[in-house]
Motif scaffolding. Structure first.
Motif, PDB file in Angstrom:
ATOM      1  N   PRO A  74      45.675  37.543  18.562  1.00  0.00           N
ATOM      2  CA  PRO A  74      45.106  38.326  19.671  1.00  0.00           C
ATOM      3  C   PRO A  74      46.175  38.745  20.667  1.00  0.00           C
ATOM      4  N   ASP A  75      45.975  39.897  21.242  1.00  0.00           N
ATOM      5  CA  ASP A  75      46.847  40.359  22.322  1.00  0.00           C
ATOM      6  C   ASP A  75      46.265  39.809  23.627  1.00  0.00           C
ATOM      7  N   TRP A  76      46.687  38.592  23.964  1.00  0.00           N
ATOM      8  CA  TRP A  76      46.065  37.889  25.084  1.00  0.00           C
ATOM      9  C   TRP A  76      46.208  38.636  26.399  1.00  0.00           C
ATOM     10  N   LEU A  77      47.280  39.392  26.550  1.00  0.00           N
ATOM     11  CA  LEU A  77      47.497  40.115  27.804  1.00  0.00           C
ATOM     12  C   LEU A  77      47.104  41.586  27.699  1.00  0.00           C
ATOM     13  N   GLY A  78      46.700  42.010  26.519  1.00  0.00           N
ATOM     14  CA  GLY A  78      46.361  43.414  26.328  1.00  0.00           C
ATOM     15  C   GLY A  78      44.903  43.722  26.603  1.00  0.00           C
ATOM     16  N   VAL A  79      44.381  43.196  27.684  1.00  0.00           N
ATOM     17  CA  VAL A  79      42.995  43.458  28.070  1.00  0.00           C
ATOM     18  C   VAL A  79      42.991  44.416  29.256  1.00  0.00           C
ATOM     19  N   SER A  80      41.835  44.970  29.545  1.00  0.00           N
ATOM     20  CA  SER A  80      41.700  45.900  30.661  1.00  0.00           C
ATOM     21  C   SER A  80      41.534  45.108  31.954  1.00  0.00           C
ATOM     22  N   TRP A  81      42.649  44.885  32.650  1.00  0.00           N
ATOM     23  CA  TRP A  81      42.585  44.098  33.881  1.00  0.00           C
ATOM     24  C   TRP A  81      41.910  44.869  35.008  1.00  0.00           C
ATOM     25  N   PHE A  82      41.849  46.190  34.894  1.00  0.00           N
ATOM     26  CA  PHE A  82      41.234  46.996  35.962  1.00  0.00           C
ATOM     27  C   PHE A  82      39.745  46.696  36.104  1.00  0.00           C
ATOM     28  N   SER A  83      39.116  46.258  35.015  1.00  0.00           N
ATOM     29  CA  SER A  83      37.679  46.009  35.072  1.00  0.00           C
ATOM     30  C   SER A  83      37.330  44.729  35.843  1.00  0.00           C
ATOM     31  N   PHE A  84      38.273  43.801  35.932  1.00  0.00           N
ATOM     32  CA  PHE A  84      37.982  42.550  36.615  1.00  0.00           C
ATOM     33  C   PHE A  84      37.734  42.745  38.115  1.00  0.00           C
ATOM     34  N   PRO A  85      38.605  43.478  38.857  1.00  0.00           N
ATOM     35  CA  PRO A  85      38.296  43.705  40.282  1.00  0.00           C
ATOM     36  C   PRO A  85      36.980  44.433  40.489  1.00  0.00           C
ATOM     37  N   LEU A  86      36.642  45.348  39.582  1.00  0.00           N
ATOM     38  CA  LEU A  86      35.372  46.056  39.727  1.00  0.00           C
ATOM     39  C   LEU A  86      34.194  45.096  39.603  1.00  0.00           C
ATOM     40  N   VAL A  87      34.282  44.187  38.632  1.00  0.00           N
ATOM     41  CA  VAL A  87      33.210  43.204  38.451  1.00  0.00           C
ATOM     42  C   VAL A  87      33.124  42.288  39.671  1.00  0.00           C
ATOM     43  N   PHE A  88      34.282  41.824  40.139  1.00  0.00           N
ATOM     44  CA  PHE A  88      34.285  40.919  41.296  1.00  0.00           C
ATOM     45  C   PHE A  88      33.741  41.622  42.545  1.00  0.00           C
ATOM     46  N   PHE A  89      34.118  42.879  42.736  1.00  0.00           N
ATOM     47  CA  PHE A  89      33.615  43.628  43.893  1.00  0.00           C
ATOM     48  C   PHE A  89      32.114  43.850  43.776  1.00  0.00           C
ATOM     49  N   GLY A  90      31.657  44.141  42.550  1.00  0.00           N
ATOM     50  CA  GLY A  90      30.225  44.325  42.339  1.00  0.00           C
ATOM     51  C   GLY A  90      29.432  43.075  42.677  1.00  0.00           C
ATOM     52  N   TRP A  91      29.948  41.923  42.244  1.00  0.00           N
ATOM     53  CA  TRP A  91      29.274  40.666  42.569  1.00  0.00           C
ATOM     54  C   TRP A  91      29.311  40.406  44.071  1.00  0.00           C
ATOM     55  N   ALA A  92      30.410  40.778  44.745  1.00  0.00           N
ATOM     56  CA  ALA A  92      30.498  40.588  46.199  1.00  0.00           C
ATOM     57  C   ALA A  92      29.415  41.400  46.910  1.00  0.00           C
ATOM     58  N   VAL A  93      29.214  42.630  46.449  1.00  0.00           N
ATOM     59  CA  VAL A  93      28.180  43.469  47.067  1.00  0.00           C
ATOM     60  C   VAL A  93      26.791  42.873  46.833  1.00  0.00           C
ATOM     61  N   VAL A  94      26.548  42.456  45.590  1.00  0.00           N
ATOM     62  CA  VAL A  94      25.232  41.890  45.264  1.00  0.00           C
ATOM     63  C   VAL A  94      24.951  40.632  46.080  1.00  0.00           C
ATOM     64  N   ILE A  95      25.936  39.732  46.133  1.00  0.00           N
ATOM     65  CA  ILE A  95      25.734  38.474  46.859  1.00  0.00           C
ATOM     66  C   ILE A  95      25.635  38.729  48.363  1.00  0.00           C
ATOM     67  N   ALA A  96      26.406  39.699  48.872  1.00  0.00           N
ATOM     68  CA  ALA A  96      26.320  40.007  50.301  1.00  0.00           C
ATOM     69  C   ALA A  96      24.943  40.551  50.656  1.00  0.00           C
ATOM     70  N   VAL A  97      24.427  41.460  49.838  1.00  0.00           N
ATOM     71  CA  VAL A  97      23.086  42.019  50.088  1.00  0.00           C
ATOM     72  C   VAL A  97      22.029  40.916  49.999  1.00  0.00           C
ATOM     73  N   ALA A  98      22.159  40.049  48.978  1.00  0.00           N
ATOM     74  CA  ALA A  98      21.200  38.950  48.830  1.00  0.00           C
ATOM     75  C   ALA A  98      21.283  37.987  50.013  1.00  0.00           C
ATOM     76  N   SER A  99      22.495  37.713  50.497  1.00  0.00           N
ATOM     77  CA  SER A  99      22.664  36.804  51.631  1.00  0.00           C
ATOM     78  C   SER A  99      22.067  37.391  52.901  1.00  0.00           C
ATOM     79  N   VAL A 100      22.288  38.687  53.113  1.00  0.00           N
ATOM     80  CA  VAL A 100      21.709  39.336  54.300  1.00  0.00           C
ATOM     81  C   VAL A 100      20.190  39.320  54.229  1.00  0.00           C
ATOM     82  N   ALA A 101      19.651  39.608  53.039  1.00  0.00           N
ATOM     83  CA  ALA A 101      18.199  39.577  52.887  1.00  0.00           C
ATOM     84  C   ALA A 101      17.657  38.171  53.129  1.00  0.00           C
ATOM     85  N   PHE A 102      18.363  37.170  52.619  1.00  0.00           N
ATOM     86  CA  PHE A 102      17.936  35.778  52.842  1.00  0.00           C
ATOM     87  C   PHE A 102      18.025  35.412  54.316  1.00  0.00           C
ATOM     88  N   TRP A 103      19.108  35.848  54.984  1.00  0.00           N
ATOM     89  CA  TRP A 103      19.271  35.547  56.409  1.00  0.00           C
ATOM     90  C   TRP A 103      18.181  36.211  57.240  1.00  0.00           C
TER      91      TRP A 103
END
Length: 239
Positions: free
Chosen positions: A175-204
């Motif tokens: 396997p090409d352990w380093l030959g993955v699309s690293w650009f997709s990781f920040p997008l996923v992390f940012f997406g989860w940040a938005v989801v959790i932030a919205v959920a936290s505000v709604a809970f608050w």
């Protein structure tokens, strides 16, 4: 005015939200990385299947054309139609039960037709030398000793169904352990940040609304209690 209790509650909510975001990012990042490695495997698996089909067609062609040859054909004209055939020779006194295949060297072998007493020299090296992504690709002849395992992370092995050419195609890859699309990781992390932030505000907001309703209910009961006490005092004074 924000009370110390509300400030502490909000701080705890923020801490929990950050902890949840970190855990979710860790799990989703691991799954995303594993999925990209899995896609590498399936891409090479499709490549191996395509190469297996191509070589299998050549082996079938060998079994089909060999009974039609007499041994007197012009090898130059024959190679125009079948470039993998290097030579054509006649044989003598070869038994019908003799070995149909005799490896020569590399990926070349003699293929015999004992009924017509002829043999053809087949070269599969050009097929195996095509551009591929495998770290190792070779053909195993049944008359050759088994080779030791290569220790590669991925290994493919498949035997051809041709009766006279039961070869095994082997391929290894890492396997090409380093030959993955690293650009997709920040997008996923940012997406989860938005989801959790919205959920936290709604809970608050829900929690704050519930606390406000509880305070209003408490104040109403307090006023009623106070009014009851005043009424009881007035009644007492009248009596």
């Amino acid at each position: 005015m924000t009370t110390p209790v509300n400030t502490m509650s909000n701080a705890n909510l923020i801490k929990r939200s950050i902890a949840v975001w970190a855990i979710v990012c860790l799990i989703s990042g691991a799954l995303l990385y594993a999925e990209q490695i899995r896609r590498q495997f399936w891409a090479q698996d499709r490549e191996f299947s395509a190469l297996y089909s191509t070589i299998g067609a050549v082996l079938t062609q060998n079994e089909s054309v060999l009974p039609l040859l007499s041994g007197d054909e012009d090898i130059t004209a024959l190679r125009k139609k079948f470039p993998h055939i290097l030579a054509l020779e006649k044989t003598t006194d070869r038994g019908l039960d003799a070995t149909r295949v005799e490896p020569l060297h590399d990926q070349q072998y003699w293929l015999y037709n004992p009924w017509r007493q002829i043999r053809v020299l087949i070269d599969l090296a050009p097929l195996l030398a095509t551009s591929h992504t495998f770290s190792r690709l070779h053909m195993h002849f049944p008359t050759n000793p088994d080779e030791t395992a290569s220790g590669a992370f991925w290994h493919w092995q498949r035997t051809f169904p041709q009766h006279t050419q039961p070869f095994t195609l082997n391929a290894d890859a890492e396997p090409d352990w380093l030959g993955v699309s690293w650009f997709s990781f920040p997008l996923v992390f940012f997406g989860w940040a938005v989801v959790i932030a919205v959920a936290s505000v709604a809970f608050w907001q829900r929690k704050a609304r519930k606390e406000a309703e509880q305070r209003a209910h408490y104040y109403q009961h307090a006023r009623l209690n106070t009014l009851g006490e005043i009424t009881a005092g007035i009644v007492h004074e009248i009596n």
